[in-house]
Design a protein around this motif. Structure first.
Motif, PDB file in Angstrom:
ATOM      1  N   VAL A 221       0.821  -1.237   0.000  1.00  0.00           N
ATOM      2  CA  VAL A 221       0.000   0.000   0.000  1.00  0.00           C
ATOM      3  C   VAL A 221       0.845   1.273   0.000  1.00  0.00           C
ATOM      4  N   PRO A 222       1.874   1.492   0.853  1.00  0.00           N
ATOM      5  CA  PRO A 222       2.243   0.740   2.029  1.00  0.00           C
ATOM      6  C   PRO A 222       1.610   1.367   3.280  1.00  0.00           C
ATOM      7  N   MET A 223       1.345   0.529   4.267  1.00  0.00           N
ATOM      8  CA  MET A 223       0.774   1.000   5.521  1.00  0.00           C
ATOM      9  C   MET A 223       1.878   1.156   6.563  1.00  0.00           C
ATOM     10  N   TRP A 224       1.638   2.041   7.506  1.00  0.00           N
ATOM     11  CA  TRP A 224       2.556   2.143   8.639  1.00  0.00           C
ATOM     12  C   TRP A 224       2.454   0.859   9.451  1.00  0.00           C
ATOM     13  N   PRO A 225       3.533   0.238   9.928  1.00  0.00           N
ATOM     14  CA  PRO A 225       4.926   0.695   9.951  1.00  0.00           C
ATOM     15  C   PRO A 225       5.811   0.044   8.889  1.00  0.00           C
ATOM     16  N   VAL A 226       5.217  -0.578   7.847  1.00  0.00           N
ATOM     17  CA  VAL A 226       6.034  -1.247   6.823  1.00  0.00           C
ATOM     18  C   VAL A 226       6.138  -0.370   5.575  1.00  0.00           C
ATOM     19  N   HIS A 227       6.236   0.922   5.799  1.00  0.00           N
ATOM     20  CA  HIS A 227       6.220   1.894   4.708  1.00  0.00           C
ATOM     21  C   HIS A 227       7.602   2.423   4.348  1.00  0.00           C
ATOM     22  N   THR A 228       8.627   2.058   5.111  1.00  0.00           N
ATOM     23  CA  THR A 228       9.905   2.772   5.005  1.00  0.00           C
ATOM     24  C   THR A 228      10.616   2.551   3.674  1.00  0.00           C
ATOM     25  N   TRP A 229      10.248   1.490   2.940  1.00  0.00           N
ATOM     26  CA  TRP A 229      10.882   1.277   1.637  1.00  0.00           C
ATOM     27  C   TRP A 229      10.442   2.315   0.608  1.00  0.00           C
ATOM     28  N   LEU A 230       9.234   2.863   0.772  1.00  0.00           N
ATOM     29  CA  LEU A 230       8.669   3.714  -0.274  1.00  0.00           C
ATOM     30  C   LEU A 230       9.417   5.034  -0.460  1.00  0.00           C
ATOM     31  N   VAL A 243       6.387   7.587 -10.895  1.00  0.00           N
ATOM     32  CA  VAL A 243       4.997   7.718 -11.347  1.00  0.00           C
ATOM     33  C   VAL A 243       4.298   6.364 -11.293  1.00  0.00           C
ATOM     34  N   ILE A 244       4.929   5.320 -11.801  1.00  0.00           N
ATOM     35  CA  ILE A 244       4.309   3.993 -11.795  1.00  0.00           C
ATOM     36  C   ILE A 244       4.167   3.461 -10.378  1.00  0.00           C
ATOM     37  N   LEU A 245       5.174   3.693  -9.552  1.00  0.00           N
ATOM     38  CA  LEU A 245       5.084   3.269  -8.152  1.00  0.00           C
ATOM     39  C   LEU A 245       3.864   3.881  -7.476  1.00  0.00           C
ATOM     40  N   ALA A 246       3.722   5.190  -7.595  1.00  0.00           N
ATOM     41  CA  ALA A 246       2.647   5.893  -6.890  1.00  0.00           C
ATOM     42  C   ALA A 246       1.294   5.660  -7.529  1.00  0.00           C
ATOM     43  N   ALA A 247       1.241   5.708  -8.859  1.00  0.00           N
ATOM     44  CA  ALA A 247      -0.048   5.670  -9.554  1.00  0.00           C
ATOM     45  C   ALA A 247      -0.632   4.272  -9.637  1.00  0.00           C
ATOM     46  N   ILE A 248       0.212   3.239  -9.763  1.00  0.00           N
ATOM     47  CA  ILE A 248      -0.287   1.886 -10.005  1.00  0.00           C
ATOM     48  C   ILE A 248       0.098   0.901  -8.911  1.00  0.00           C
ATOM     49  N   MET A 249       1.387   0.792  -8.608  1.00  0.00           N
ATOM     50  CA  MET A 249       1.835  -0.307  -7.753  1.00  0.00           C
ATOM     51  C   MET A 249       1.272  -0.226  -6.339  1.00  0.00           C
ATOM     52  N   LEU A 250       1.129   0.980  -5.806  1.00  0.00           N
ATOM     53  CA  LEU A 250       0.546   1.103  -4.469  1.00  0.00           C
ATOM     54  C   LEU A 250      -0.906   0.629  -4.453  1.00  0.00           C
ATOM     55  N   LYS A 251      -1.589   0.761  -5.589  1.00  0.00           N
ATOM     56  CA  LYS A 251      -3.005   0.387  -5.654  1.00  0.00           C
ATOM     57  C   LYS A 251      -3.200  -1.120  -5.581  1.00  0.00           C
ATOM     58  N   MET A 252      -2.130  -1.872  -5.835  1.00  0.00           N
ATOM     59  CA  MET A 252      -2.245  -3.323  -5.806  1.00  0.00           C
ATOM     60  C   MET A 252      -2.488  -3.830  -4.392  1.00  0.00           C
ATOM     61  N   GLY A 253      -1.966  -3.117  -3.402  1.00  0.00           N
ATOM     62  CA  GLY A 253      -2.252  -3.489  -2.026  1.00  0.00           C
ATOM     63  C   GLY A 253      -3.727  -3.299  -1.704  1.00  0.00           C
ATOM     64  N   GLY A 254      -4.283  -2.139  -2.087  1.00  0.00           N
ATOM     65  CA  GLY A 254      -5.709  -1.896  -1.867  1.00  0.00           C
ATOM     66  C   GLY A 254      -6.570  -2.883  -2.633  1.00  0.00           C
ATOM     67  N   TYR A 255      -6.176  -3.185  -3.877  1.00  0.00           N
ATOM     68  CA  TYR A 255      -6.915  -4.164  -4.675  1.00  0.00           C
ATOM     69  C   TYR A 255      -6.875  -5.541  -4.013  1.00  0.00           C
ATOM     70  N   GLY A 256      -5.733  -5.875  -3.423  1.00  0.00           N
ATOM     71  CA  GLY A 256      -5.615  -7.167  -2.747  1.00  0.00           C
ATOM     72  C   GLY A 256      -6.593  -7.309  -1.592  1.00  0.00           C
ATOM     73  N   PHE A 257      -6.796  -6.222  -0.846  1.00  0.00           N
ATOM     74  CA  PHE A 257      -7.782  -6.276   0.241  1.00  0.00           C
ATOM     75  C   PHE A 257      -9.178  -6.566  -0.311  1.00  0.00           C
ATOM     76  N   LEU A 258      -9.520  -5.945  -1.430  1.00  0.00           N
ATOM     77  CA  LEU A 258     -10.852  -6.107  -2.007  1.00  0.00           C
ATOM     78  C   LEU A 258     -11.043  -7.473  -2.663  1.00  0.00           C
ATOM     79  N   LEU A 300       8.739  14.236   0.114  1.00  0.00           N
ATOM     80  CA  LEU A 300       7.505  14.817   0.646  1.00  0.00           C
ATOM     81  C   LEU A 300       6.286  14.211  -0.050  1.00  0.00           C
ATOM     82  N   ILE A 301       6.335  14.113  -1.375  1.00  0.00           N
ATOM     83  CA  ILE A 301       5.196  13.548  -2.109  1.00  0.00           C
ATOM     84  C   ILE A 301       5.057  12.063  -1.801  1.00  0.00           C
ATOM     85  N   ALA A 302       6.183  11.371  -1.579  1.00  0.00           N
ATOM     86  CA  ALA A 302       6.125   9.947  -1.228  1.00  0.00           C
ATOM     87  C   ALA A 302       5.384   9.752   0.093  1.00  0.00           C
TER      88      ALA A 302
END
Length: 502
Positions: A221-230, A243-258, A300-302
């Protein structure tokens, strides 16, 4: 006629084979037009998914199924619903912009650079359309390889450290998901994800499976506290990688929950909703304060991405509290739809912000806020876009950034006033760190002679940012196309959750 074509296979494999074609040609001058042509063709092929999609049903559409590995009953099974289709369109749309963004900037091994993005595009589409668990897992893991290469080869000074950290975090989290998928296979005799949805699972097993999925999806996603790689990955990645990391790859975590956590382990999700809600609120509030003190624009944007993705996970899991308090599917549906809209909107806005930083970095080779000031004077067109995307990131009404946050906050009031109150702080904190960055970079006196000599946007950069600005404003003023597509899938998932209670 179009409906009879294997559209999902075409959209998945065209960019993969296109990327291999670029690698085979291995000519930087030819790589650019080939990559652009392939990405445009993939996007055009993905448009019928929207126009031929039936929003009145939650059934999987455009389904394809072939037996892949008979011994284990593993199928090449693809299909989409209201959750996956918008994310596929976002993927094919964003890839075109990434190819254009690297058109002039990438001079070192350009063929390999564009090939990596094309191959990754196909793998990401595969993740969103796979309906067989092993096929999903293959796409999920294979997608790490091109991003690892992109960061490691074209990244910044600490690119090797960032790429290894990115790979280890995401790969290790996925190992636990694989164990859960194997358990579900031995219990059901099938790797079909939809069979997993229908299978009754004891509570203890549900909790263990939920926690295993959580490790995989929370890292992504990444969620706290496993976010430090981002932040490390974003700072070191080239602009297209960010751009791909933020726009697409992070969404895969949210999609996985659904796709996995909520439908496969609904009772464990209900019991542990407090955990996800707490982690989401920490991401929204604490990470916002971390963003405020950053000196690097990319970092900052990350951190902003982590905070905004906390809204998506909050929307998905606050549904249980709303159902318990009101017994109404409507309020819960609004929260989940808000989380989905937040993911799509964040793809546009975060991608645009990283592209804006990339424009400045290409000219001054610095991402430090202190190296700028008064950029609006030499770059008025750039300043217009940068301020628009900053406002959207702050949740300004009329932009897509407002819609998802508004739906989640409004729905959260039906669950708990204090949760809604804490979530709403992002409207203040998001404006604080985003607009303070804009004030220091865009406005005020010109910082130095290098800033005074900056050249405004060229035609290519203007085109990219204009397309994103149109998307941000269109979905901010008229979000109905997104909401209508996902509504049936959201209601079907909520009905499944309600009826599955042990």
């Amino acid at each position: 006629m179009l409906a009879d074509l294997p559209l999902l296979s075409l959209i998945t494999w065209l960019p993969i084979f296109g990327g291999l074609w670029v690698l085979f040609v291995n000519n930087d001058a030819h790589a650019r037009p080939i990559a652009l042509l392939v990405s445009l063709a993939t996007f055009l092929l993905s448009l019928p998914l929207y126009f031929l999609f039936d929003p009145s049903t939650a059934n999987m559409q455009f389904a394809e199924r072939l037996l892949w590995i008979p011994t284990f009953q593993i199928h090449y099974h693809l299909g989409i619903d209201g959750f996956s289709m918008p994310l596929i369109l976002l993927t094919t749309f964003t890839t075109i912009l990434v190819i254009l963004a690297g058109w002039e900037v990438i001079q070192y091994k350009a063929a390999q650079y564009f090939a990596a993005f094309l191959i990754m595009e196909g793998l990401m589409v595969g993740v969103f359309s796979a309906l067989d668990a092993m096929l999903f897992y293959v796409f999920w893991e294979a997608m790490l390889v091109p991003m690892f290469i992109i960061i490691g080869v074209w990244g910044g000074p600490n690119r090797v450290y960032a790429s290894i950290k990115f790979f280890l975090y995401t790969f290790l989290g996925s190992v636990f998901m694989l164990i859960s998928l194997l358990y579900l296979y031995f219990k059901s005799g099938s790797f079909a994800i939809l069979d997993f949805h229908a299978m009754p699972i004891p509570m203890t097993a549900q909790i263990l499976i939920f926690l295993a999925f959580l490790l995989a999806f929370a890292v992504k996603v990444p969620m706290w506290p496993v976010h430090t790689w981002l932040p490390d990955a974003h700072v070191e990645a080239p602009t297209g990688g960010s751009v791909i990391l933020a726009a697409i790859m992070l969404k895969m975590g949210g999609y996985g929950f659904l796709r996995f956590s909520l439908p496969i382990t609904p009772d464990a999700s209900r019991e542990l909703d407090w955990l996800i809600i707490t982690l989401s609120l920490i991401a929204i509030i604490y990470i916002s304060f971390v963003a405020i003190v950053q000196r690097d624009m990319k970092k900052l944007i990350a951190y902003s991405s982590i905070s905004h993705m906390g809204f998506a996970t909050l929307g998905f899991f606050i549904t249980f509290m709303i159902l318990e308090n009101t017994g109404s599917l409507h309020g819960s549906a609004s929260a989940m739809e808000g989380g989905m809209v937040q993911m799509i909107s964040h793809g546009f806005i975060s991608g645009a912000l990283f592209l804006c930083v990339g424009v400045l970095y290409d000219r001054l080779h610095s991402r430090q806020i202190s190296d700028y000031g008064g950029v609006a004077t030499p770059m008025p067109r750039f300043a217009l876009f940068a301020v628009l995307f900053a406002m959207a990131n702050s949740g300004l009404p009329g932009t897509s950034g407002f819609v998802g946050e508004f739906l989640v906050i409004l729905s959260s009031f039906k669950a708990n006033f204090w949760i809604a109150f804490l979530a709403a702080t992002i409207l203040i904190l998001g404006a604080a760190y985003t607009l303070w960055m804009v004030k220091r970079v865009i406005f005020g006196k010109i910082g130095n002679e290098k800033v005074a000599a900056l050249q405004d946007l060229n035609a290519r950069e203007t085109l990219i940012l204009t397309v994103l600005a149109i998307a941000v404003l269109f979905f901010g003023l008229y979000p109905a196309p997104m909401l209508e597509i996902m509504h049936a899938s959201v209601e079907n998932l909520l009905t499944h959750i309600v009826h599955s209670k042990l």
